[in-house]
Design a protein around this motif. Structure first.
Motif, PDB file in Angstrom:
ATOM      1  N   TYR A 141     -20.090  57.441  29.138  1.00  0.00           N
ATOM      2  CA  TYR A 141     -19.182  57.359  30.273  1.00  0.00           C
ATOM      3  C   TYR A 141     -18.737  55.918  30.471  1.00  0.00           C
ATOM      4  O   TYR A 141     -19.443  54.968  30.109  1.00  0.00           O
ATOM      5  CB  TYR A 141     -19.818  57.908  31.552  1.00  0.00           C
ATOM      6  N   PRO A 173     -17.021  57.928  40.668  1.00  0.00           N
ATOM      7  CA  PRO A 173     -17.750  57.999  39.402  1.00  0.00           C
ATOM      8  C   PRO A 173     -19.241  58.260  39.585  1.00  0.00           C
ATOM      9  O   PRO A 173     -19.849  59.020  38.816  1.00  0.00           O
ATOM     10  CB  PRO A 173     -17.487  56.633  38.772  1.00  0.00           C
ATOM     11  N   PHE A 211     -14.910  59.932  29.591  1.00  0.00           N
ATOM     12  CA  PHE A 211     -16.029  60.378  28.762  1.00  0.00           C
ATOM     13  C   PHE A 211     -15.649  60.339  27.286  1.00  0.00           C
ATOM     14  O   PHE A 211     -14.563  60.762  26.896  1.00  0.00           O
ATOM     15  CB  PHE A 211     -16.443  61.797  29.147  1.00  0.00           C
ATOM     16  N   THR A 241      -9.534  53.788  32.587  1.00  0.00           N
ATOM     17  CA  THR A 241     -10.645  53.853  33.534  1.00  0.00           C
ATOM     18  C   THR A 241     -10.944  52.517  34.204  1.00  0.00           C
ATOM     19  O   THR A 241     -11.937  52.391  34.925  1.00  0.00           O
ATOM     20  CB  THR A 241     -11.922  54.387  32.838  1.00  0.00           C
ATOM     21  N   LEU A 264     -21.421  61.407  37.996  1.00  0.00           N
ATOM     22  CA  LEU A 264     -22.611  61.227  37.165  1.00  0.00           C
ATOM     23  C   LEU A 264     -23.818  61.947  37.763  1.00  0.00           C
ATOM     24  O   LEU A 264     -24.624  62.552  37.034  1.00  0.00           O
ATOM     25  CB  LEU A 264     -22.907  59.740  36.993  1.00  0.00           C
ATOM     26  N   ILE A 323     -13.139  57.934  36.002  1.00  0.00           N
ATOM     27  CA  ILE A 323     -14.232  57.874  35.034  1.00  0.00           C
ATOM     28  C   ILE A 323     -13.823  58.613  33.766  1.00  0.00           C
ATOM     29  O   ILE A 323     -13.165  59.652  33.821  1.00  0.00           O
ATOM     30  CB  ILE A 323     -15.541  58.466  35.603  1.00  0.00           C
TER      31      ILE A 323
END
Length: 407
Positions: free
Chosen positions: A304, A282, A364, A356, A286, A362
């Motif tokens: 996120y 993750p 969104f 998640t 990012l 991850i």
């Protein structure tokens, strides 16, 4: 001038009884939630059920897909040769679906003409995809459909009927129609009732559909709201048949069974379809996002979530683009550079947060498109980015119920 409408009555199969165990949710739901499908299997058991004649997408990458498909086809033949179905000839069905939130969504089940459907972005056909079609998702579905004697639709088509002239008047007539089913859908799917539409009302439906598109040279009559890959699969199988059978246009496979609903239904909400990346770091995702996106004059926010962590990235998006579109562009690039990573498309914020919790994952969360702009957007610019929106939450989705012979 009135146009020939690509929607008609057809022969529809329904089980004679056992509706509660027969009807299961569309195969493209809960694609990362094996617990849901395990509970569904436990609920159904050995009863005849659409679970045994469909392939939930969560199993598409398992090693036994070929064996599953063969078993599905054998089960279909067994059901056809047993005393499972009642066939309603030359029929349309009016349905009322009480969603888990208590609102009622109405629709009409019939057959759509695949000659008037294309899933290309610039299509001017009367039936058009509203989202980009993932071409690589079609061959696995063709493998399931090409030898299948039955189709079970979860296709939902939308009409832009702001004055509610086509479907809504059927509510006042339903008590004079034959009730075909009336039961609770399993796994928290709400309730559904179906009625056999009489001849007079069937003719009125076609006439009103003709009126909807009479003033447009290139009318968009049916926008695909759900099940576009299923419709694209039906189209692909029909095009393959045309190459070998000169009489293909007269065969049942020219048509696909679908539910038609009104985009202006008060019970119909558009929800974003969120993205979840698997087998990733993750933190690396990012970092790459912060490098990829412009943050100057940020006008959009992407939230996120992974594990117990949650935050947001603010980015700048041009006015003519959607948040999901630019995010998908980043994801496509990330997947290309990280071949072990995978993406799934998840309905519902709670489900994203649940999934998640897994390591190396991850998700969104972001804003979506208004349903009021769908028809105008597709007419102006063609299909939207793939997996842009969902009609309602996962449990609002269409359940398999009606069947139709395609061989």
């Amino acid at each position: 001038m009135k146009k020939t409408i690509p929607f008609k009555k057809t022969n529809i199969l329904l089980p004679k009884d056992n509706f509660e165990k027969w009807s299961v949710i569309a195969c493209d739901q809960f694609t990362s939630d094996k617990e849901y499908w395990a509970d569904t299997q436990k609920n159904v058991g050995v009863s005849y059920s659409t679970l045994h004649i469909t392939l939930p997408e969560i199993y598409l990458e398992d090693g036994d897909v070929s064996e599953r498909i063969e078993k599905i086809n054998n089960n279909m033949l067994e059901y056809l040769n047993s005393d499972v179905f009642c066939e309603y000839k030359d029929a349309l069905i009016y349905i009322e679906r009480i969603q888990p939130d208590g609102r009622t969504r109405a629709g009409v089940i019939g057959a759509v003409d695949l000659e008037e459907y294309e899933y290309t972005k610039d299509s001017k056909k009367m039936i058009r995809a509203t989202e980009g079609t993932v071409l690589e998702r079609i061959p696995p579905r063709v493998a399931i459909r090409k030898d299948a004697p039955l189709e079970l639709p979860h296709i939902m088509l939308l009409i832009d009927d702001v004055n509610k002239t086509v479907i809504e008047p059927l509510a006042e007539k339903k008590n004079n129609m034959r009730k075909l089913y009336d039961f609770d859908l399993m796994m928290g799917g709400g309730h559904i009732t179906g009625y056999l539409i009489d001849e007079e009302s069937s003719a009125e439906i076609i006439n009103k559909l003709e009126t909807l598109c009479s003033d447009d040279e290139e009318p968009l009559l049916f926008a695909v709201g759900d099940g576009n890959h299923s419709l694209a699969t039906a189209k692909s199988c029909y095009e393959l048949l045309k190459k070998t059978d000169p009489d293909a246009s007269n065969k049942p496979s020219r048509y696909a069974l679908a539910e038609v609903g009104n985009i202006h239904s008060d019970a119909l909400d558009f929800e974003p379809i969120y993205r979840v990346l698997f087998s990733v770091s993750p933190e690396d995702v990012l970092n790459k996002m912060n490098e990829y996106f412009s943050h100057e004059n940020a006008n959009k926010e992407i939230i996120y979530t992974f594990g117990e962590k949650e935050g947001s990235i603010k980015i700048n998006i041009p006015d003519n683009k959607l948040t999901v579109g630019v995010l998908q562009e980043f994801i496509d690039l990330y997947l290309k550079n990280n071949p072990d990573a995978k993406v799934d498309y998840i309905h519902g914020i709670d489900d994203v947060k649940k999934i998640t919790q897994q390591e190396n994952t991850i998700g969104f969360i972001y804003d979506g498109i208004s349903k009021d702009t769908l028809f105008s957007s597709v007419k102006a610019t063609g299909a939207l980015p793939r997996k842009t929106f969902s009609m309602g939450h996962a449990r609002d989705k269409r359940y398999y119920l009606e069947c139709r012979k395609i061989k």
